[in-house]
Design a protein around this motif. Structure first.
Motif, PDB file in Angstrom:
ATOM      1  N   ALA A   9       5.482  -2.883  -0.184  1.00 20.30           N
ATOM      2  CA  ALA A   9       6.577  -1.981  -0.535  1.00 20.30           C
ATOM      3  C   ALA A   9       6.046  -0.727  -1.218  1.00 20.30           C
ATOM      4  O   ALA A   9       6.508   0.389  -0.950  1.00 20.30           O
ATOM      5  CB  ALA A   9       7.577  -2.695  -1.434  1.00 20.30           C
ATOM      6  N   ALA A  10       5.053  -0.878  -2.080  1.00 24.25           N
ATOM      7  CA  ALA A  10       4.454   0.282  -2.747  1.00 24.25           C
ATOM      8  C   ALA A  10       3.738   1.175  -1.741  1.00 24.25           C
ATOM      9  O   ALA A  10       3.825   2.409  -1.817  1.00 24.25           O
ATOM     10  CB  ALA A  10       3.491  -0.194  -3.826  1.00 24.25           C
ATOM     11  N   LEU A  11       3.037   0.577  -0.775  1.00 29.75           N
ATOM     12  CA  LEU A  11       2.363   1.352   0.267  1.00 29.75           C
ATOM     13  C   LEU A  11       3.363   2.159   1.077  1.00 29.75           C
ATOM     14  O   LEU A  11       3.164   3.359   1.318  1.00 29.75           O
ATOM     15  CB  LEU A  11       1.574   0.417   1.189  1.00 29.75           C
ATOM     16  N   LEU A  12       4.455   1.514   1.490  1.00 25.97           N
ATOM     17  CA  LEU A  12       5.480   2.236   2.255  1.00 25.97           C
ATOM     18  C   LEU A  12       6.091   3.367   1.441  1.00 25.97           C
ATOM     19  O   LEU A  12       6.308   4.465   1.961  1.00 25.97           O
ATOM     20  CB  LEU A  12       6.573   1.261   2.708  1.00 25.97           C
ATOM     21  N   ALA A  13       6.376   3.107   0.187  1.00 32.08           N
ATOM     22  CA  ALA A  13       6.951   4.149  -0.668  1.00 32.08           C
ATOM     23  C   ALA A  13       6.004   5.334  -0.799  1.00 32.08           C
ATOM     24  O   ALA A  13       6.428   6.495  -0.728  1.00 32.08           O
ATOM     25  CB  ALA A  13       7.277   3.567  -2.038  1.00 32.08           C
ATOM     26  N   ASN A  14       4.716   5.070  -0.956  1.00 34.59           N
ATOM     27  CA  ASN A  14       3.734   6.140  -1.075  1.00 34.59           C
ATOM     28  C   ASN A  14       3.608   6.935   0.217  1.00 34.59           C
ATOM     29  O   ASN A  14       3.500   8.163   0.198  1.00 34.59           O
ATOM     30  CB  ASN A  14       2.375   5.585  -1.487  1.00 34.59           C
ATOM     31  N   LEU A  15       3.618   6.238   1.365  1.00 32.25           N
ATOM     32  CA  LEU A  15       3.527   6.935   2.650  1.00 32.25           C
ATOM     33  C   LEU A  15       4.755   7.802   2.906  1.00 32.25           C
ATOM     34  O   LEU A  15       4.639   8.935   3.387  1.00 32.25           O
ATOM     35  CB  LEU A  15       3.343   5.931   3.788  1.00 32.25           C
ATOM     36  N   ILE A  16       5.932   7.269   2.587  1.00 29.60           N
ATOM     37  CA  ILE A  16       7.157   8.046   2.774  1.00 29.60           C
ATOM     38  C   ILE A  16       7.143   9.274   1.882  1.00 29.60           C
ATOM     39  O   ILE A  16       7.485  10.379   2.310  1.00 29.60           O
ATOM     40  CB  ILE A  16       8.395   7.166   2.503  1.00 29.60           C
TER      41      ILE A  16
END
Length: 58
Positions: A9-16
């Motif tokens: 979830a943190a990875l997705l948030a950072n990519l977005i």
């Protein structure tokens, strides 16, 4: 509480967050939803009308 999905979830948030400016999501056109055409609706209701042969009495 840290579970196995928090890293993902943190990875997705950072990519977005990183690519939202590049993608320029605010400039996308508004979604247009067209009304259903009644002719198509009538055809969908009768699509299986002739699929099964009528039962004949013995």
């Amino acid at each position: 509480m840290v579970d196995e999905w928090s890293g993902f979830a943190a990875l997705l948030a950072n990519l977005i967050e990183k690519y939202a400016v590049v993608l320029n999501l605010d400039a996308l056109p508004d979604l247009v939803i067209e009304e259903a055409v009644s002719e198509k609706d009538d055809a969908d209701k009768n699509i299986h009308e002739n699929d099964i042969e009528p039962v004949k009495a013995a």
